[in-house]
Scaffold this active site. Structure first.
Site, mmCIF file in Angstrom:
data_model
loop_
_atom_site.group_PDB
_atom_site.id
_atom_site.type_symbol
_atom_site.label_atom_id
_atom_site.label_comp_id
_atom_site.label_asym_id
_atom_site.label_seq_id
_atom_site.Cartn_x
_atom_site.Cartn_y
_atom_site.Cartn_z
ATOM 1 N N HIS A 1 10.556 72.953 -63.622
ATOM 2 C CA HIS A 1 9.704 74.218 -64.165
ATOM 3 C C HIS A 1 10.021 74.486 -65.474
ATOM 4 O O HIS A 1 10.842 74.006 -66.218
ATOM 5 C CB HIS A 1 10.589 75.137 -63.149
ATOM 6 N N GLU B 1 18.439 77.945 -59.994
ATOM 7 C CA GLU B 1 18.503 76.664 -60.722
ATOM 8 C C GLU B 1 19.127 76.848 -62.019
ATOM 9 O O GLU B 1 19.235 78.165 -62.502
ATOM 10 C CB GLU B 1 16.976 75.951 -60.425
ATOM 11 N N GLY C 1 31.973 87.081 -55.293
ATOM 12 C CA GLY C 1 31.865 87.395 -54.145
ATOM 13 C C GLY C 1 30.812 86.751 -53.225
ATOM 14 O O GLY C 1 30.760 86.739 -51.948
ATOM 15 N N MET D 1 28.753 83.344 -59.871
ATOM 16 C CA MET D 1 28.260 83.913 -58.226
ATOM 17 C C MET D 1 29.510 84.003 -57.529
ATOM 18 O O MET D 1 29.862 84.928 -56.869
ATOM 19 C CB MET D 1 27.119 83.182 -57.757
ATOM 20 N N VAL E 1 29.241 80.676 -52.013
ATOM 21 C CA VAL E 1 28.769 79.521 -52.950
ATOM 22 C C VAL E 1 29.575 78.292 -52.713
ATOM 23 O O VAL E 1 30.696 78.091 -52.686
ATOM 24 C CB VAL E 1 28.861 79.613 -54.422
#
Length: 203
Positions: free
Chosen positions: A118, A76, A141, A137, A144
């Protein structure tokens, strides 16, 4: 019990996941059960700014476990733990496919910084935004998707590839275990009574 049965958590799956959100781990169990042979192990590390364990801690465990064939990361906005996973992938420490997503891409729609639920879910720099993490990301590789809604399709495609190349050999589907009689015979509502006593002291 109903959730355990509907998500087929009674069967040994091939997918190990790490989620920052405990609530979203319930959703992951459901999505994974519908798109793969099920969850091998799942853990929610929580959204504290300084967690007791990290994504890379558990993904390295899954990498070393021959029964775990496919990895899922649900991060997140806020923090830099996803970048440690990227570094591990670049070093070759993690070779198994990782389907990943960082939640919080909607933060850019707000005119000011927004604090999510959070403690750690607040971007203090551009690199901590969900979009930056997802792009990083993807560039490293990891698998996503373009949106969270596309996550199931990414899981299906990755799982089918692993089945096709023989990495995952699907097991015969088993019947769900019988729910113990204490739980199965009826849904019982128990009413709770709360008594609150307030003591006021005048000074």
């Amino acid at each position: 019990m109903d959730n355990v049965i509907s998500s087929k958590l009674y069967r040994p799956g091939s997918v190990g996941y790490v989620s920052q959100s405990g609530g979203m781990s319930n959703e992951l169990n459901n999505i994974i059960s519908l798109t793969t042979d099920g969850t091998y192990e799942g853990i929610a590390i929580g959204g504290d700014r300084y967690p007791g364990s990290t994504f890379v801690d558990h993904l390295l465990r899954y990498e070393a476990d021959p029964e775990c064939k496919m990895l899922v990361l649900l991060g997140e906005v806020g923090g830099v733990e996803e970048y440690k996973v990227i570094d591990a992938v670049k070093r070759g420490d993690i070779k198994k496919p990782i389907v990943a997503w960082a939640i919080g891409t909607c933060a850019k729609m707000f005119p000011t910084e927004i604090q999510f639920g959070h403690a750690g879910s607040l971007a203090h720099s551009e690199s901590e935004t969900a979009d930056a993490k997802n792009n990083a990301m993807r560039a490293a590789g990891l698998i996503v998707p373009e949106t969270f809604e596309d996550l199931p399709a990414a899981l299906v495609e990755t799982y089918n590839t692993l089945v096709a190349n023989g990495t995952i050999v699907p097991k015969m589907e088993k019947d769900a275990p019988v729910i113990p009689m204490d739980y199965a015979w009826a849904h019982v509502s128990i009413f709770a009574f709360f008594i609150s006593t307030l003591l006021f002291t005048q000074r």
